[in-house]
Design a protein around this motif. Sequence first.
Motif, PDB file in Angstrom:
ATOM      1  N   LEU A   1       0.812  -1.214   0.000  1.00 13.50           N
ATOM      2  CA  LEU A   1       0.000   0.000   0.000  1.00 13.50           C
ATOM      3  C   LEU A   1       0.845   1.264   0.000  1.00 13.50           C
ATOM      4  CD1 LEU A   1      -2.755  -0.929   2.627  1.00 13.50           C
ATOM      5  CD2 LEU A   1      -3.034  -0.768   0.147  1.00 13.50           C
ATOM      6  N   ILE A   2       1.863   1.299   0.842  1.00  8.00           N
ATOM      7  CA  ILE A   2       2.618   2.543   1.015  1.00  8.00           C
ATOM      8  C   ILE A   2       4.103   2.380   0.713  1.00  8.00           C
ATOM      9  CG2 ILE A   2       0.986   3.420   2.720  1.00  8.00           C
ATOM     10  CD1 ILE A   2       2.975   2.717   4.902  1.00  8.00           C
ATOM     11  N   GLY A   3       4.550   1.172   0.389  1.00 10.12           N
ATOM     12  CA  GLY A   3       5.953   0.956   0.054  1.00 10.12           C
ATOM     13  C   GLY A   3       6.765   0.496   1.249  1.00 10.12           C
ATOM     14  N   ASP A   4       7.874  -0.196   0.957  1.00 13.64           N
ATOM     15  CA  ASP A   4       8.699  -0.762   2.018  1.00 13.64           C
ATOM     16  C   ASP A   4       9.315   0.307   2.926  1.00 13.64           C
ATOM     17  OD1 ASP A   4       8.163  -3.259   1.081  1.00 13.64           O
ATOM     18  OD2 ASP A   4      10.066  -3.527   0.038  1.00 13.64           O
ATOM     19  N   THR A   5       9.833   1.372   2.310  1.00 14.43           N
ATOM     20  CA  THR A   5      10.531   2.382   3.110  1.00 14.43           C
ATOM     21  C   THR A   5       9.563   3.128   4.023  1.00 14.43           C
ATOM     22  OG1 THR A   5      12.189   2.660   1.367  1.00 14.43           O
ATOM     23  CG2 THR A   5      12.051   4.387   3.040  1.00 14.43           C
ATOM     24  N   ARG A   6       8.405   3.495   3.498  1.00 11.81           N
ATOM     25  CA  ARG A   6       7.438   4.213   4.336  1.00 11.81           C
ATOM     26  C   ARG A   6       6.880   3.307   5.426  1.00 11.81           C
ATOM     27  NH1 ARG A   6       4.875   7.078  -0.928  1.00 11.81           N
ATOM     28  NH2 ARG A   6       6.675   8.447  -1.303  1.00 11.81           N
ATOM     29  N   THR A   7       6.731   2.032   5.118  1.00 11.15           N
ATOM     30  CA  THR A   7       6.331   1.091   6.161  1.00 11.15           C
ATOM     31  C   THR A   7       7.390   1.046   7.250  1.00 11.15           C
ATOM     32  OG1 THR A   7       5.104  -0.278   4.586  1.00 11.15           O
ATOM     33  CG2 THR A   7       5.746  -1.315   6.654  1.00 11.15           C
ATOM     34  N   ALA A   8       8.658   1.016   6.845  1.00 14.00           N
ATOM     35  CA  ALA A   8       9.754   1.006   7.817  1.00 14.00           C
ATOM     36  C   ALA A   8       9.759   2.283   8.652  1.00 14.00           C
ATOM     37  CB  ALA A   8      11.090   0.845   7.097  1.00 14.00           C
ATOM     38  N   VAL A   9       9.461   3.419   8.014  1.00 19.63           N
ATOM     39  CA  VAL A   9       9.402   4.685   8.756  1.00 19.63           C
ATOM     40  C   VAL A   9       8.298   4.628   9.814  1.00 19.63           C
ATOM     41  CG1 VAL A   9       8.895   7.151   8.586  1.00 19.63           C
ATOM     42  CG2 VAL A   9      10.380   6.063   6.891  1.00 19.63           C
ATOM     43  N   LEU A  10       7.112   4.171   9.429  1.00 13.76           N
ATOM     44  CA  LEU A  10       6.012   4.058  10.392  1.00 13.76           C
ATOM     45  C   LEU A  10       6.400   3.156  11.555  1.00 13.76           C
ATOM     46  CD1 LEU A  10       2.655   3.716   8.400  1.00 13.76           C
ATOM     47  CD2 LEU A  10       3.434   5.638   9.789  1.00 13.76           C
ATOM     48  N   GLU A  11       6.995   2.003  11.228  1.00 13.11           N
ATOM     49  CA  GLU A  11       7.353   1.046  12.278  1.00 13.11           C
ATOM     50  C   GLU A  11       8.452   1.576  13.187  1.00 13.11           C
ATOM     51  OE1 GLU A  11       8.362  -2.342   9.914  1.00 13.11           O
ATOM     52  OE2 GLU A  11       6.353  -3.206  10.080  1.00 13.11           O
ATOM     53  N   SER A  12       9.285   2.492  12.670  1.00 14.20           N
ATOM     54  CA  SER A  12      10.433   2.983  13.427  1.00 14.20           C
ATOM     55  C   SER A  12      10.121   4.194  14.287  1.00 14.20           C
ATOM     56  CB  SER A  12      11.580   3.334  12.465  1.00 14.20           C
ATOM     57  OG  SER A  12      11.983   2.191  11.727  1.00 14.20           O
TER      58      SER A  12
ATOM     59  N   LEU B   1      15.203   8.581  12.645  1.00 10.77           N
ATOM     60  CA  LEU B   1      14.562   7.728  11.648  1.00 10.77           C
ATOM     61  C   LEU B   1      15.544   7.339  10.544  1.00 10.77           C
ATOM     62  CD1 LEU B   1      11.043   9.401  11.277  1.00 10.77           C
ATOM     63  CD2 LEU B   1      11.566   7.187  12.301  1.00 10.77           C
ATOM     64  N   ALA B   2      16.369   8.289  10.122  1.00 11.75           N
ATOM     65  CA  ALA B   2      17.350   7.993   9.074  1.00 11.75           C
ATOM     66  C   ALA B   2      18.300   6.888   9.534  1.00 11.75           C
ATOM     67  CB  ALA B   2      18.128   9.260   8.720  1.00 11.75           C
ATOM     68  N   ARG B   3      18.716   6.961  10.775  1.00 15.28           N
ATOM     69  CA  ARG B   3      19.619   5.939  11.308  1.00 15.28           C
ATOM     70  C   ARG B   3      18.938   4.576  11.394  1.00 15.28           C
ATOM     71  NH1 ARG B   3      20.629   8.303  15.637  1.00 15.28           N
ATOM     72  NH2 ARG B   3      19.299   7.141  17.057  1.00 15.28           N
ATOM     73  N   ARG B   4      17.677   4.557  11.855  1.00 12.12           N
ATOM     74  CA  ARG B   4      16.981   3.287  12.036  1.00 12.12           C
ATOM     75  C   ARG B   4      16.610   2.635  10.701  1.00 12.12           C
ATOM     76  NH1 ARG B   4      12.843   5.754  16.552  1.00 12.12           N
ATOM     77  NH2 ARG B   4      14.397   6.062  18.214  1.00 12.12           N
ATOM     78  N   VAL B   5      16.181   3.449   9.741  1.00  8.17           N
ATOM     79  CA  VAL B   5      15.710   2.908   8.463  1.00  8.17           C
ATOM     80  C   VAL B   5      16.873   2.651   7.514  1.00  8.17           C
ATOM     81  CG1 VAL B   5      14.205   3.361   6.480  1.00  8.17           C
ATOM     82  CG2 VAL B   5      13.469   4.009   8.770  1.00  8.17           C
ATOM     83  N   GLY B   6      17.986   3.392   7.701  1.00  5.42           N
ATOM     84  CA  GLY B   6      19.144   3.184   6.848  1.00  5.42           C
ATOM     85  C   GLY B   6      19.107   3.966   5.561  1.00  5.42           C
ATOM     86  N   VAL B   7      18.478   5.143   5.578  1.00 10.24           N
ATOM     87  CA  VAL B   7      18.467   6.027   4.405  1.00 10.24           C
ATOM     88  C   VAL B   7      18.893   7.415   4.858  1.00 10.24           C
ATOM     89  CG1 VAL B   7      16.658   4.700   3.245  1.00 10.24           C
ATOM     90  CG2 VAL B   7      16.026   6.626   4.712  1.00 10.24           C
TER      91      VAL B   7
END
Length: 325
Positions: free
Chosen positions: A251-262, A272-278
Motif C-alpha cells: 500500500l505505502i511501500g517498504d521504506t514508508r512502512t519502515a518509517v512508520l514502524e520505526s 529515523l534515518a539511522r533506524r531505516v538506513g536512508v
Amino acid sequence: MLRIHFTAEDLGRVRVLPEPDPMWETVFSIFRLQERGPSLVFHEWRRAVALACSPEDLAMLRALVPGGYFPDFLTPSEGQFGLDAGIEALLSTPRSRFRAELGILAGRHRLPSWTRQLADGDRETVQRLADAIRGHFRSAVEPYWQQAQAHIDADRARRARAYLDGGTEGLLSSYLPMMRWSSPVLSVDVQQEQDVHLNGRGLVLVPSFISMSTPDFLHDSALPQVLVYPVEHSVPVSAAAPAPRISLAPLIGDTRTAVLESIGEGSSTTELARRVGVSAASISQHTAVLRSAGLIRTGRVGKAVLHTLTPLGDALLKRGLATVA
C-alpha cells in the motif's frame, strides 16, 4: 484564569496518566450531548450516543451536569484506576460532601426533587446514580475507548519527548497554547478566577478524548489536584467495526512502512534515518507523504522536530501483517 502555583517538591510530583479517566469522560459526554451547533469531530458520535443511551440515565446525569459547575464527587481521583474504582469512591462519598456540593449546584440551577435524597446520602439514590454512570459509560464512552487510547498514546509520545528534553518544566511548557508555564506558575484559561497552591501535593495531568476545548479542574482546591486537558483529534469520532488485517508494504511501500514502524513513541528525522538506513533528506520526503496522508504528525519540541504516529497511523500499523525484513 486558573493559576496553579508549584513548589520545587511539586515539580517532582507531576504525572501524566496513560489513559483517560472513565469518570471524567462520562461527565464530558454529558456536556458533549448538550453542545449546540455543528461539531465535525463529534457529530457522528452525538447521533449514535443519543440513540444508544438510556433516557433515564441521561436525565439523571443531566440534572447534575447542566453546564458550567458540576459536583466534584462525580469525578473522584480514584477514577484514574478504572471505572469500578471510581464508582466505589462515589458510593463511599460522605453525606456532608453530597450536601455541600449539591448546595453549590442548587445555587446556580434548579434541581429535581430526588437530589434531596442524594444530599442526605440515601443509599438507594446514591446507588441509582452509580448505576446511571456505569450505564452511560457503556453507551457513550466504552465503544470509543480504543480510539480514545490511540489519541492519548499519540499525545503521550509528544509529552514524553518534551519531558526527556526539558524535564518537568519542559513538559509543562509543551502544553502551549492551552496552558502557559512561567515558573513557578501554570496559567490556564478557564471561565473563572482561581488560584491553587499545590503545597507539595503534586499534579496529575489527565488527557481526555471527549473533553471540550479547554482544560478542566476540580472546584475544591483542597482535593488531590488534577488538571484534565483535551487531546487533539485527527479524525471524526465513530464506533467503527474492526478492519481486517492488511499488508502495509504493497500500500505505502517498504521504506514508508519502515518509517512508520520505526517512529515508536516519537522520533526525530535523524533518528529515523539511522533506524531505516536512508538519508535524512529521504526521510524528510517520506515523512511529508505520510503526514499529508494523516498517518503521522510532525511538531517541534524544543529545538528538535518530532514525528509521532496519529491514531490513524497507529491503527494502520497495528492492522498490518507484513514487516520490512
